[in-house]
Scaffold this motif. Structure first.
Motif, mmCIF file in Angstrom:
data_model
loop_
_atom_site.group_PDB
_atom_site.id
_atom_site.type_symbol
_atom_site.label_atom_id
_atom_site.label_comp_id
_atom_site.label_asym_id
_atom_site.label_seq_id
_atom_site.Cartn_x
_atom_site.Cartn_y
_atom_site.Cartn_z
ATOM 1 N N SER A 1 31.870 -8.431 1.310
ATOM 2 C CA SER A 1 31.621 -7.787 0.023
ATOM 3 C C SER A 1 30.145 -7.968 -0.332
ATOM 4 N N LEU A 2 29.453 -6.873 -0.584
ATOM 5 C CA LEU A 2 28.077 -6.978 -1.073
ATOM 6 C C LEU A 2 28.162 -6.966 -2.595
ATOM 7 N N GLU A 3 27.959 -8.130 -3.201
ATOM 8 C CA GLU A 3 28.164 -8.263 -4.645
ATOM 9 C C GLU A 3 26.952 -7.765 -5.426
ATOM 10 N N LEU A 4 27.124 -6.590 -6.014
ATOM 11 C CA LEU A 4 26.009 -5.964 -6.728
ATOM 12 C C LEU A 4 26.083 -6.240 -8.223
ATOM 13 N N PHE A 5 26.868 -7.270 -8.577
ATOM 14 C CA PHE A 5 27.111 -7.450 -10.021
ATOM 15 C C PHE A 5 26.476 -8.709 -10.589
ATOM 16 N N HIS A 6 25.346 -9.118 -10.050
ATOM 17 C CA HIS A 6 24.711 -10.315 -10.596
ATOM 18 C C HIS A 6 23.526 -9.996 -11.507
ATOM 19 N N GLY A 7 23.374 -8.715 -11.854
ATOM 20 C CA GLY A 7 22.308 -8.309 -12.771
ATOM 21 C C GLY A 7 22.703 -8.537 -14.221
ATOM 22 N N PRO A 8 21.812 -8.184 -15.147
ATOM 23 C CA PRO A 8 22.018 -8.481 -16.568
ATOM 24 C C PRO A 8 23.312 -7.914 -17.160
ATOM 25 N N THR A 9 23.783 -6.742 -16.726
ATOM 26 C CA THR A 9 25.017 -6.211 -17.303
ATOM 27 C C THR A 9 26.163 -6.236 -16.284
ATOM 28 N N LEU A 10 25.956 -6.980 -15.205
ATOM 29 C CA LEU A 10 26.992 -7.184 -14.170
ATOM 30 C C LEU A 10 27.443 -5.900 -13.488
ATOM 31 N N ALA A 11 26.532 -4.933 -13.360
ATOM 32 C CA ALA A 11 26.858 -3.675 -12.683
ATOM 33 C C ALA A 11 25.717 -3.294 -11.743
ATOM 34 N N PHE A 12 26.034 -2.581 -10.668
ATOM 35 C CA PHE A 12 24.976 -2.212 -9.714
ATOM 36 C C PHE A 12 23.947 -1.294 -10.340
ATOM 37 N N LYS A 13 24.328 -0.602 -11.407
ATOM 38 C CA LYS A 13 23.396 0.319 -12.048
ATOM 39 C C LYS A 13 22.187 -0.404 -12.648
ATOM 40 N N ASP A 14 22.288 -1.725 -12.808
ATOM 41 C CA ASP A 14 21.149 -2.504 -13.299
ATOM 42 C C ASP A 14 19.914 -2.301 -12.420
ATOM 43 N N VAL A 15 20.117 -2.225 -11.102
ATOM 44 C CA VAL A 15 18.975 -2.115 -10.177
ATOM 45 C C VAL A 15 18.191 -0.835 -10.470
ATOM 46 N N GLY A 16 18.891 0.294 -10.462
ATOM 47 C CA GLY A 16 18.222 1.573 -10.674
ATOM 48 C C GLY A 16 17.644 1.700 -12.067
ATOM 49 N N ALA A 17 18.406 1.232 -13.066
ATOM 50 C CA ALA A 17 17.952 1.371 -14.450
ATOM 51 C C ALA A 17 16.687 0.550 -14.694
#
Ligand SMILES: *Cc1c(COP(=O)(O)O)cnc(C)c1O
Length: 433
Positions: free
Chosen positions: A95-111
């Motif tokens: 599992s590539l966990e993309l949910f460690h950003g500020p809002t716990l969603a992969f969209k954090d990276v792009g945003a």
């Protein structure tokens, strides 16, 4: 680098124009004119590089001609101030966990990347103030609002349907203040989206203020998602896994998977991709029949993927020169019902103790069913399970803890402006801003 429109009618744009406009004037999506190949030495050294170092090499290939090296490095390093771990689940599935950003969603990276790149154009290139309009059913609004929070020269308006987003999601964009305004629309998500679309088409409004979108049609939001595909492969290389890598992406608007396909075109050694769908199976049907027929979306428990006409399909067609055969050779598909998603989430948890969210569950199941002997599979875990607390708890029969990061939002005070779904009132509100 110049950007052309997938509809091929509009004039080519610079990066700055593409980012500020979002959509080309012929309603097509922007595509970079050249997709640069990365050198084989990079693919050999990748395993010993950090996420930020890898991402900078990829970002340089995309944006290096248009942003000076020091600024680009700062944008990349600041965007990726959190980890994207690759976690073993079972057998040959990770599992590539993309949910460690500020809002716990992969969209954090792009945003985050997009906000910083826009901020750069505003400061260095004298771009005038930009207003971001975003309609949300939950996830996009929180990632965009938090990504853009406090960035000078940008104001964000988040439109969301009153009473139809979860309390956790709502406080992620209504408690921020500063340059973020939450508009609580008396209607459903489609009404919010219709207001945003009408605003983009309204001449008087566009003469009054610079408006842009922040969804995955924007090149600055979608391209940076390529970063973590490289990092995933680097982590497998480090474990000695070098070939027959299959990456599975839970897909809605297909921005995320398209970024991965760009990675493959740059030389990233991925054998094939799988686009995992919930019951919204438009792409799956396309793979089977060669015919693309969009339809209204149906509601599922993996609701960030409830899309009936994926906007980035145009980019996939363009990338493979409209060849159904070429697309079907590199991308597999699958579609699962809510019942199957529930069953997968529960079985995986019982068997491995790994807790999936409903979106990741779609990806995990696709790998369980479609990996061939000798292949290694990575699925993108696109959100933290606590973001879908009620659903996940009802499936596993246990309480899901809310991470401190999410809890912090719930302490803030809600501020929102009430809005009807009538465009005239939305317009007069914006004209007074
Ligand atoms: C947005 C989202 C998706 C779909 O991503 P696309 O880029 O639109 O395909 C999947 N899972 C979650 C949790 C999301 O928020």
């Amino acid at each position: 680098m110049k950007y052309y429109s997938t509809n091929k009618q509009a004039a080519k744009a610079t990066l700055q124009e593409a980012v500020v406009k979002g959509l080309a004037s012929d309603k097509g999506l922007f595509m970079p004119e050249v997709i640069k190949q990365l050198p084989s030495s990079f693919f050999e050294e990748m395993k010993d590089m950090s996420f930020q170092e890898i991402a900078y090499v990829v970002a340089d290939a995309f944006f290096g001609e248009d942003v000076d090296a020091a600024s680009l490095k700062e944008i990349v390093y600041d965007t990726l101030s959190f980890d994207v771990p690759l976690v073993h689940v079972n057998d040959n599935i990770y599992s590539l966990e993309l949910f460690h950003g500020p809002t716990l969603a992969f969209k954090d990276v792009g945003a985050r990347f997009m906000s910083r790149l826009l901020g750069y154009f505003i400061k260095k290139e004298g771009q005038k103030k930009v207003n971001v309009l975003v309609a949300t059913s939950g996830d996009t609004g929180s990632a965009v609002a938090n990504g853009f929070l406090g960035v000078e020269g940008i104001h964000v308006y988040v439109l969301y349907p009153k009473g139809k987003v979860s309390p956790i999601q709502e406080c992620q964009f209504t408690t921020l203040g500063k340059n973020i305004t939450a508009l609580e629309v008396d209607g459903v998500f489609d009404d919010c989206q219709a207001l945003v679309k009408s605003a983009f088409m309204d001449k008087e409004l566009n003469d009054h203020m610079k408006l842009t979108s922040a969804n995955s049609i924007n090149v600055a939001r979608f391209l940076p998602q390529a970063f973590y595909y490289f990092y995933a492969v680097a982590q497998l290389h480090k474990m000695g896994i070098k070939k027959d890598i299959v990456i599975c992406v839970p897909s809605g608007n297909f921005g995320n998977i398209t970024a991965g396909l760009f990675g493959k075109h740059m030389g990233l050694p991925v054998k094939r991709f799988i686009a995992a769908n919930n019951r919204n199976d438009i792409f799956f049907k396309y793979l089977q029949t060669g015919v693309y027929s969009p339809k209204p979306s149906v509601q599922t428990i993996a609701n960030a993927m409830d899309v009936g006409d994926p906007s980035n399909f145009a980019r996939i067609l363009d990338l493979y020169k409209e060849s159904h055969e070429a697309i079907a050779a590199e991308i597999g598909g699958c579609t699962y019902t809510d019942e199957q998603i529930r069953e997968t989430l529960k079985n995986c948890f019982d068997k491995t103790q790994y807790l999936l969210d409903p979106h990741g569950a779609v990806g995990y199941r696709a790998l369980c069913e479609h990996l061939q002997p000798g292949e290694t599979g990575v699925f993108l875990e696109t959100a933290h399970p606590a973001k879908f607390k009620e659903t996940v708890e009802s499936i596993i029969g246990k309480e899901v803890e809310i991470p401190a990061k999410l809890q912090a939002f719930m302490k803030g005070e809600k501020q929102s402006i009430q809005m009807t779904k009538d465009f005239a009132s939305f317009k007069s509100f914006l004209l007074k801003e």
